[in-house]
Design an enzyme around this catalytic site. Structure first.
Site, PDB file in Angstrom:
ATOM      1  N   TYR A 247     -14.586   0.566  10.218  1.00  0.00           N
ATOM      2  CA  TYR A 247     -13.136   0.774  10.246  1.00  0.00           C
ATOM      3  C   TYR A 247     -12.581   0.565  11.669  1.00  0.00           C
ATOM      4  O   TYR A 247     -11.590  -0.146  11.867  1.00  0.00           O
ATOM      5  CB  TYR A 247     -12.882   2.199   9.765  1.00  0.00           C
ATOM      6  CG  TYR A 247     -11.454   2.677   9.771  1.00  0.00           C
ATOM      7  CD1 TYR A 247     -10.512   2.144   8.894  1.00  0.00           C
ATOM      8  CD2 TYR A 247     -11.050   3.714  10.622  1.00  0.00           C
ATOM      9  CE1 TYR A 247      -9.212   2.629   8.872  1.00  0.00           C
ATOM     10  CE2 TYR A 247      -9.759   4.200  10.594  1.00  0.00           C
ATOM     11  CZ  TYR A 247      -8.839   3.653   9.725  1.00  0.00           C
ATOM     12  OH  TYR A 247      -7.553   4.146   9.706  1.00  0.00           O
TER      13      TYR A 247
ATOM     14  N   GLY B  82       0.838  -1.208   0.000  1.00  0.00           N
ATOM     15  CA  GLY B  82       0.000   0.000   0.000  1.00  0.00           C
ATOM     16  C   GLY B  82       0.867   1.250   0.000  1.00  0.00           C
ATOM     17  O   GLY B  82       0.533   2.251   0.639  1.00  0.00           O
TER      18      GLY B  82
ATOM     19  N   ASP C 204      -1.087  -7.370  -4.449  1.00  0.00           N
ATOM     20  CA  ASP C 204      -2.338  -7.299  -3.680  1.00  0.00           C
ATOM     21  C   ASP C 204      -2.069  -7.816  -2.266  1.00  0.00           C
ATOM     22  O   ASP C 204      -1.676  -8.968  -2.082  1.00  0.00           O
ATOM     23  CB  ASP C 204      -3.385  -8.174  -4.401  1.00  0.00           C
ATOM     24  CG  ASP C 204      -4.739  -8.139  -3.716  1.00  0.00           C
ATOM     25  OD1 ASP C 204      -4.818  -7.677  -2.548  1.00  0.00           O
ATOM     26  OD2 ASP C 204      -5.712  -8.591  -4.342  1.00  0.00           O
TER      27      ASP C 204
ATOM     28  N   GLN D 102      -1.557   7.925   1.065  1.00  0.00           N
ATOM     29  CA  GLN D 102      -1.136   9.172   1.720  1.00  0.00           C
ATOM     30  C   GLN D 102       0.105   8.954   2.587  1.00  0.00           C
ATOM     31  O   GLN D 102       1.065   9.705   2.512  1.00  0.00           O
ATOM     32  CB  GLN D 102      -2.286   9.745   2.573  1.00  0.00           C
ATOM     33  CG  GLN D 102      -2.002  11.154   3.069  1.00  0.00           C
ATOM     34  CD  GLN D 102      -2.912  11.595   4.217  1.00  0.00           C
ATOM     35  OE1 GLN D 102      -3.663  10.795   4.783  1.00  0.00           O
ATOM     36  NE2 GLN D 102      -2.845  12.859   4.557  1.00  0.00           N
TER      37      GLN D 102
HETATM   38  P1  NAD Z   1      -4.621   5.530   1.665  1.00  0.00           P
HETATM   39  O1  NAD Z   1      -6.026   5.169   1.377  1.00  0.00           O
HETATM   40  O2  NAD Z   1      -4.126   6.884   1.280  1.00  0.00           O
HETATM   41  O3  NAD Z   1      -3.639   4.449   1.020  1.00  0.00           O
HETATM   42  C1  NAD Z   1      -3.888   3.072   1.055  1.00  0.00           C
HETATM   43  C2  NAD Z   1      -3.176   2.452  -0.129  1.00  0.00           C
HETATM   44  O4  NAD Z   1      -3.470   1.044  -0.115  1.00  0.00           O
HETATM   45  C3  NAD Z   1      -3.654   2.976  -1.491  1.00  0.00           C
HETATM   46  O5  NAD Z   1      -2.552   3.390  -2.264  1.00  0.00           O
HETATM   47  C4  NAD Z   1      -4.387   1.790  -2.139  1.00  0.00           C
HETATM   48  O6  NAD Z   1      -4.209   1.732  -3.549  1.00  0.00           O
HETATM   49  C5  NAD Z   1      -3.667   0.634  -1.455  1.00  0.00           C
HETATM   50  N1  NAD Z   1      -4.468  -0.601  -1.484  1.00  0.00           N
HETATM   51  C6  NAD Z   1      -5.800  -0.749  -1.401  1.00  0.00           C
HETATM   52  N2  NAD Z   1      -6.128  -2.060  -1.501  1.00  0.00           N
HETATM   53  C7  NAD Z   1      -4.968  -2.729  -1.617  1.00  0.00           C
HETATM   54  C8  NAD Z   1      -4.634  -4.104  -1.752  1.00  0.00           C
HETATM   55  N3  NAD Z   1      -5.585  -5.055  -1.777  1.00  0.00           N
HETATM   56  N4  NAD Z   1      -3.331  -4.444  -1.849  1.00  0.00           N
HETATM   57  C9  NAD Z   1      -2.347  -3.498  -1.854  1.00  0.00           C
HETATM   58  N5  NAD Z   1      -2.613  -2.186  -1.732  1.00  0.00           N
HETATM   59  C10 NAD Z   1      -3.901  -1.807  -1.618  1.00  0.00           C
HETATM   60  O7  NAD Z   1      -4.374   5.283   3.237  1.00  0.00           O
HETATM   61  P2  NAD Z   1      -3.303   5.980   4.196  1.00  0.00           P
HETATM   62  O8  NAD Z   1      -3.908   7.233   4.706  1.00  0.00           O
HETATM   63  O9  NAD Z   1      -1.976   6.026   3.553  1.00  0.00           O
HETATM   64  O10 NAD Z   1      -3.328   4.932   5.398  1.00  0.00           O
HETATM   65  C11 NAD Z   1      -2.332   3.938   5.582  1.00  0.00           C
HETATM   66  C12 NAD Z   1      -2.630   3.192   6.873  1.00  0.00           C
HETATM   67  O11 NAD Z   1      -2.642   4.115   7.972  1.00  0.00           O
HETATM   68  C13 NAD Z   1      -3.982   2.491   6.906  1.00  0.00           C
HETATM   69  O12 NAD Z   1      -3.888   1.300   7.649  1.00  0.00           O
HETATM   70  C14 NAD Z   1      -4.863   3.467   7.651  1.00  0.00           C
HETATM   71  O13 NAD Z   1      -5.933   2.815   8.264  1.00  0.00           O
HETATM   72  C15 NAD Z   1      -3.883   4.031   8.661  1.00  0.00           C
HETATM   73  N6  NAD Z   1      -4.289   5.339   9.181  1.00  0.00           N
HETATM   74  C16 NAD Z   1      -4.315   6.447   8.374  1.00  0.00           C
HETATM   75  C17 NAD Z   1      -4.696   7.686   8.909  1.00  0.00           C
HETATM   76  C18 NAD Z   1      -4.712   8.944   8.063  1.00  0.00           C
HETATM   77  O14 NAD Z   1      -5.117  10.003   8.543  1.00  0.00           O
HETATM   78  N7  NAD Z   1      -4.277   8.902   6.818  1.00  0.00           N
HETATM   79  C19 NAD Z   1      -5.068   7.785  10.261  1.00  0.00           C
HETATM   80  C20 NAD Z   1      -5.067   6.634  11.036  1.00  0.00           C
HETATM   81  C21 NAD Z   1      -4.642   5.423  10.503  1.00  0.00           C
END
Ligand code: NAD
Length: 319
Positions: free
Chosen positions: A143, A9, A53, A13
């Site tokens: 979530y 992933g 994936d 972000q």
């Molecule tokens: P995001 O949605 O920006 O990125 C997630 C990435 O995972 C995407 O690039 C997507 O293409 C990829 N993805 C989706 N399905 C997939 C699969 N089957 N296999 C491989 N890749 C896949 O999320 P983020 O904000 O970067 O969050 C990353 C982690 O941090 C997550 O676990 C999220 O729950 C956690 N988190 C984020 C925040 C925040 O504010 N951004 C806050 C708390 C926790």
């Protein structure tokens, strides 16, 4: 010397900035980025990339063997707002990807795992202010339920099988390099973009909704510090509370006005208001401070100044 790292992933972000920073530290070829889609040009050009994936155990295992991966950072997930629309898809992605990585570690194929949890593990019955590490958790979102279950499994795999899994409960993350991916705190990124592009923003949360937030540089530094910490010092293997600042949409609008004086904010709360209302306003992260020396560097004022400065430069270079 750092052994190879795999990011699942990596194009999201957090994954984008984490990959770039790890490559900065350990060299481009030490860090293998992967996702189900391509990332930004900067990310794609900075080192090896695999289409992968996170729910496909065999494909991850092949990649681990091919690159002799030692550590996995699992950043693939479905976030809070999107997960409410697709509950079963969110559960399958968030849980199966975690089991895949934990099982690779259990079988001794990798030696360390980073998996992020979230403030969404807390629920409407949790004390809202300065929420303690072990406060009552009754998450009311898809979530949050997946993150809380994930935390229980991380602790279980550590206790039962000795898996070295490390985790933090990220608050809402604010960054200018990559757009957020469907969370309830996304407004705190959108507001800076709109302030510069249109001078006004309609917020999907109400004006007094105070939530815990963090600038991305702090989140990446915290993540890397935790991963480098002495394993014996880590007393929490579910997930550490992590805090930097707390603010409401009204307060961030006020801080933007010091640079964009005519900026106007209006409010049109939608379904995300209910999610936000179930989360804490501020977080007690004393365990992270004690165990691995966590200290944030960015408050709201510094965050606003960095966001506006960097977004302005980015916009100018794109026009
Ligand atoms: P995001 O949605 O920006 O990125 C997630 C990435 O995972 C995407 O690039 C997507 O293409 C990829 N993805 C989706 N399905 C997939 C699969 N089957 N296999 C491989 N890749 C896949 O999320 P983020 O904000 O970067 O969050 C990353 C982690 O941090 C997550 O676990 C999220 O729950 C956690 N988190 C984020 C925040 C925040 O504010 N951004 C806050 C708390 C926790």
């Amino acid at each position: 010397m750092q052994k190879p790292i795999l990011i699942l992933g990596a194009c999201g972000q957090i994954g984008t900035e984490l990959t770039l920073e790890l490559r900065n530290r350990f060299g481009g070829t030490t860090v293998i980025a992967s996702d189900i889609r391509n990332g930004s040009d900067t990310l794609m050009q900075s080192g090896p990339f695999e289409l992968l994936d996170a729910t496909d155990y065999d494909a991850i295992e092949d990649t681990v063997m091919h690159y002799e991966i030692d550590e996995i950072y699992l950043m693939a997930a479905m976030l809070s707002a999107t997960a409410e629309k697709f509950p079963m898809r969110a559960w399958n992605l968030n849980m199966n990807s975690l089991f895949n990585v934990l099982n690779l570690a259990k079988e001794g194929k990798i030696s360390k795992v980073f998996w992020p949890s979230s403030i969404a593990v807390f629920g409407p019955n949790t004390p809202k202010d300065n929420t303690p590490q072990n406060a009552l958790m009754e998450p009311s979102t898809v979530y949050g339920i997946s993150k809380q279950s994930g935390e229980r499994w991380c602790e279980y795999y550590h206790k039962k099988y000795g898996v070295d899994v490390r985790s933090v409960r990220y608050p809402g993350l604010i960054s200018w390099k990559t757009l957020p991916g469907g969370g309830t705190t996304d407004y705190a990124v959108e507001i800076y973009h709109k302030a510069l592009e249109e001078g006004q923003y309609t917020c999907f949360l109400s004006k007094g909704t105070k939530l815990p937030m963090m600038y991305m540089d702090d989140a990446i530094r915290g993540t890397m510090t935790l991963m480098e910490a002495d394993s014996k010092k880590l007393t929490i293997r579910s997930s550490y509370n992590l805090s930097a600042m707390s603010f409401s949409p009204e307060e961030v609008a006020q801080s933007i006005k010091s640079t964009v004086p005519n900026f106007e904010i209006s409010y049109a709360p939608d379904f995300r208001q209910q999610i936000a209302d179930s989360w804490p306003s501020s977080i007690d992260d004393s365990k992270a401070q004690e165990d691995w020396g966590w200290q944030p560097e960015f408050d709201l004022e510094k965050t606003t100044s960095e966001m506006l400065k960097n977004l302005k430069t980015k916009q100018q270079s794109e026009t």
